[in-house]
Design a protein around this motif. Structure first.
Motif, PDB file in Angstrom:
ATOM      1  N   TYR A 217      81.109 -97.378   6.475  1.00 52.48           N
ATOM      2  CA  TYR A 217      81.999 -97.780   7.316  1.00 52.48           C
ATOM      3  C   TYR A 217      82.413 -96.802   8.034  1.00 52.48           C
ATOM      4  N   LEU A 218      82.842 -95.439   7.582  1.00 51.63           N
ATOM      5  CA  LEU A 218      83.335 -94.490   8.514  1.00 51.63           C
ATOM      6  C   LEU A 218      82.191 -94.004   9.462  1.00 51.63           C
ATOM      7  N   GLY A 219      80.785 -94.165   9.177  1.00 57.99           N
ATOM      8  CA  GLY A 219      79.844 -93.913  10.120  1.00 57.99           C
ATOM      9  C   GLY A 219      79.708 -92.488  10.240  1.00 57.99           C
ATOM     10  N   MET A 220      79.816 -91.702   9.133  1.00 55.58           N
ATOM     11  CA  MET A 220      79.812 -90.289   9.105  1.00 55.58           C
ATOM     12  C   MET A 220      79.011 -89.928   7.809  1.00 55.58           C
ATOM     13  N   ASN A 221      78.151 -88.792   7.584  1.00 47.92           N
ATOM     14  CA  ASN A 221      77.604 -88.558   6.280  1.00 47.92           C
ATOM     15  C   ASN A 221      78.744 -88.039   5.340  1.00 47.92           C
ATOM     16  N   TYR A 222      78.616 -88.012   3.978  1.00 45.75           N
ATOM     17  CA  TYR A 222      79.559 -87.778   3.028  1.00 45.75           C
ATOM     18  C   TYR A 222      79.135 -86.796   2.188  1.00 45.75           C
ATOM     19  N   THR A 223      79.868 -85.615   1.966  1.00 44.56           N
ATOM     20  CA  THR A 223      79.277 -84.790   0.734  1.00 44.56           C
ATOM     21  C   THR A 223      80.259 -84.686  -0.241  1.00 44.56           C
ATOM     22  N   PHE A 224      79.574 -85.081  -1.573  1.00 48.76           N
ATOM     23  CA  PHE A 224      80.669 -85.366  -2.643  1.00 48.76           C
ATOM     24  C   PHE A 224      81.087 -83.989  -3.411  1.00 48.76           C
ATOM     25  N   ARG A 225      81.788 -83.948  -4.285  1.00 50.63           N
ATOM     26  CA  ARG A 225      82.262 -83.052  -5.065  1.00 50.63           C
ATOM     27  C   ARG A 225      81.338 -81.899  -5.712  1.00 50.63           C
ATOM     28  N   ASP A 226      80.130 -82.839  -6.105  1.00 43.53           N
ATOM     29  CA  ASP A 226      78.894 -81.990  -6.908  1.00 43.53           C
ATOM     30  C   ASP A 226      78.038 -81.384  -5.626  1.00 43.53           C
ATOM     31  N   GLY A 227      78.173 -81.521  -4.520  1.00 46.31           N
ATOM     32  CA  GLY A 227      77.338 -81.046  -3.560  1.00 46.31           C
ATOM     33  C   GLY A 227      76.467 -82.079  -2.726  1.00 46.31           C
ATOM     34  N   THR A 228      76.332 -83.129  -3.470  1.00 45.63           N
ATOM     35  CA  THR A 228      75.266 -84.349  -2.935  1.00 45.63           C
ATOM     36  C   THR A 228      75.778 -85.039  -1.679  1.00 45.63           C
ATOM     37  N   THR A 229      75.230 -85.051  -0.742  1.00 48.36           N
ATOM     38  CA  THR A 229      75.296 -85.515   0.721  1.00 48.36           C
ATOM     39  C   THR A 229      74.426 -86.783   0.748  1.00 48.36           C
ATOM     40  N   MET A 230      75.375 -87.998   1.154  1.00 44.29           N
ATOM     41  CA  MET A 230      74.694 -89.176   1.199  1.00 44.29           C
ATOM     42  C   MET A 230      75.026 -89.507   2.705  1.00 44.29           C
ATOM     43  N   GLN A 231      73.824 -90.104   3.299  1.00 39.85           N
ATOM     44  CA  GLN A 231      73.598 -90.545   4.803  1.00 39.85           C
ATOM     45  C   GLN A 231      74.176 -91.768   5.085  1.00 39.85           C
ATOM     46  N   ALA A 232      75.112 -91.692   6.144  1.00 39.64           N
ATOM     47  CA  ALA A 232      75.659 -93.041   6.725  1.00 39.64           C
ATOM     48  C   ALA A 232      74.603 -93.996   7.428  1.00 39.64           C
ATOM     49  N   ARG A 233      74.434 -94.989   7.321  1.00 38.51           N
ATOM     50  CA  ARG A 233      73.486 -95.838   8.009  1.00 38.51           C
ATOM     51  C   ARG A 233      74.041 -96.657   9.216  1.00 38.51           C
ATOM     52  N   LYS A 234      73.687 -96.318  10.527  1.00 35.61           N
ATOM     53  CA  LYS A 234      74.334 -96.794  11.512  1.00 35.61           C
ATOM     54  C   LYS A 234      74.449 -98.375  11.768  1.00 35.61           C
ATOM     55  N   GLU A 235      73.664 -99.069  11.131  1.00 37.41           N
ATOM     56  CA  GLU A 235      73.638-100.545  11.144  1.00 37.41           C
ATOM     57  C   GLU A 235      74.696-100.736  10.192  1.00 37.41           C
ATOM     58  N   ARG A 236      75.272-100.275   9.340  1.00 34.37           N
ATOM     59  CA  ARG A 236      76.059-100.874   8.384  1.00 34.37           C
ATOM     60  C   ARG A 236      77.632-100.213   8.877  1.00 34.37           C
ATOM     61  N   TYR A 237      77.685 -99.955   9.964  1.00 35.66           N
ATOM     62  CA  TYR A 237      79.142 -99.123  10.427  1.00 35.66           C
ATOM     63  C   TYR A 237      80.227-100.202  10.264  1.00 35.66           C
TER      64      TYR A 237
END
Length: 353
Positions: free
Chosen positions: A195-215
Motif C-alpha cells: 500500500y505504501l509503495g516502499m520496501n520495509y525493513t522489519f525489526r529482525d532485519g528482514t526487508t520485504m519488497q513492495a510490488r508496484k502493481e499492488r500500490y
C-alpha cells in the motif's frame, strides 16, 4: 513513521482518492445526549448485564472480572470507564461519542464512546498501581488523538490522503487488490508496505519488497497490519514464520500466541464450528472467519470488531473483495456477527491483542 527503504510514486489512484471525499465517512463528536442511541457497550460476564452500571460509590473503583480475566475501572456512578484484559495490550477507554458511517456501501451507523488504544505493556493484575500505566492513562484517557477505530476508517472508500513528514502517503482510500488475469477475482497477499509503495525493513532485519502493481492495496490481514502495526506500532512479523509479533495472514494471526484468545477455535477441521456465544467480544477484538474451501484448514478472513450499531447489530470493519477495500459495508453480506447472515455463520474465533 519508521524508516524504510525506497519511496512510493504517486499516480492516478492518489488523485482519485482525493476526489472521492464526498463518499468519506463522517466522524462526529456528540455535544449533547442522543436519546435514540444505544448506551456504550461494555463487556460483562453475563449477556443480560451488558450496558449496566455497577453500584454507585461516589468514587472511581477497580474491579476484577473473569471470562476473560480482566480489570475494569468504574466511575463514581458505577459505570465502566475502561477495560484492561490480562495478557493483552489493547485497552478500551470510554471517551467522547463518535459516529462512524460509510454511506457509499451501507446504511449502518456506529455511535460509540469506546476508544481502542494500545498500551506500552500487556496488562497484568495490579498494573493500575504501576508508573508506566499511570503515565499512559493520564495521557490517553479522554484524549481525542486518533485511536484504532480512527486509523481503520482512514482507508475506506473516499478517505482523503494523509502524508507523513517525508511526503509519503500513509492513509487514504485503499483497494483490496488488483484483478487477476481472469478479470474476475482479485489478487490477495497485499500487505501494508505494498500500500505504501516502499520496501520495509522489519525489526529482525528482514526487508520485504513492495510490488508496484499492488500500490494502495490492502487485503484483510494487510489492513489489520497497517492499522495495528504500521499506525499503532504493534510489533509485526515479516511473514508467518519470520520475526516476532503479529503474523502476516489471517490464519497466522488466529493461531498465534500473541494477545489473548477470547473465542477459541473449536470443532473439526477444515470448517470448524461457529461459536455458540459471542457475548465476550468487545470493541477492538480481531474476528476470524472460515469462508473458502480452497484454503484447506486455514482461517481465511480477519476483521476488526466495532461494537453494536444503531440497529442493534454487532458489526465489524475489514478489507473485502466485493467492495474492493476496507469497509463496514453490506455488499457481499452484511458486516455482522450476530444473526444468521453470511459472516455470522462463518465466524470461528476472536483474539484481543
Amino acid at each position: 513513521m519508521p524508516k524504510s527503504k525506497g519511496r512510493p510514486v504517486l499516480h492516478a489512484a492518489t488523485v482519485l482518492a482525493l476526489l472521492a471525499g464526498s463518499a468519506y465517512f463522517t466522524v462526529e463528536l456528540r455535544k449533547d445526549a442522543e436519546a435514540k442511541v444505544p448506551a456504550v457497550q461494555s463487556v460483562t460476564d453475563k449477556p443480560d448485564l451488558e450496558n449496566s452500571a455497577g453500584k454507585a460509590t461516589g468514587k472511581q473503583t477497580w474491579e476484577r472480572l473473569n471470562n476473560p480475566t480482566r480489570s475494569v475501572l468504574r466511575g463514581k456512578d458505577g459505570e465502566i470507564l475502561a477495560t484492561f484484559t490480562d495478557g493483552a495490550r489493547t485497552a478500551t477507554l470510554r471517551g467522547p461519542s463518535r459516529t462512524f458511517t460509510e454511506p457509499a456501501n451501507t446504511q449502518s451507523r456506529v455511535v460509540t464512546e469506546d476508544w481502542v488504544r494500545l498500551m506500552p505493556e500487556a496488562w497484568r493484575k495490579g498494573a493500575e498501581k504501576e508508573k508506566w500505566f499511570k503515565d499512559w492513562f493520564k495521557q490517553y484517557y479522554g484524549s481525542e488523538e486518533d485511536d484504532i477505530f480512527a486509523f481503520a476508517f482512514q482507508y475506506v472508500q473516499g478517505a482523503p490522503v494523509k502524508k507523513d513528514d517525508e511526503g509519503v502517503p500513509y492513509a487514504g482510500d485503499a483497494v483490496f487488490g488488483p484483478f487477476k488475469e481472469d478479470g474476475v477475482d482479485r489478487l490477495e497477499q497485499n500487505d501494508f508496505y505494498d500500500y505504501l509503495g516502499m520496501n520495509y525493513t522489519f525489526r529482525d532485519g528482514t526487508t520485504m519488497q513492495a510490488r508496484k502493481e499492488r500500490y494502495r492495496a490492502l487485503d484483510c490481514s494487510g489492513f489489520m497490519r497497517m492499522v495495528w502495526g504500521y499506525r499503532a506500532r504493534y510489533p509485526l512479523m515479516a511473514t508467518n514464520t519470520i520475526g516476532d509479533g503479529l503474523p502476516r495472514s489471517a490464519d497466522g494471526m488466529a493461531r498465534s500466541k500473541v494477545g489473548v484468545d477470547i473465542i477459541k477455535l473449536s470443532g473439526p477441521s477444515p470448517w470448524y464450528t461457529r461459536p455458540k456465544n459471542i457475548d465476550v467480544v468487545q470493541p477492538g477484538d480481531l474476528l476470524f472467519f472460515k469462508m473458502d474451501h480452497r484454503t484447506g484448514n486455514h482461517l481465511d478472513h480477519v476483521a476488526l470488531y466495532l461494537g453494536v450499531d444503531t440497529d442493534g447489530h454487532r458489526v465489524f470493519i475489514s478489507s473485502r473483495k466485493e467492495v474492493n477495500g476496507p469497509t463496514m459495508g453490506d455488499k457481499g453480506g452484511a458486516s455482522r456477527i450476530d444473526g444468521n447472515g453470511f459472516y455470522a455463520g462463518l465466524l470461528r474465533s476472536a483474539k484481543r491483542l
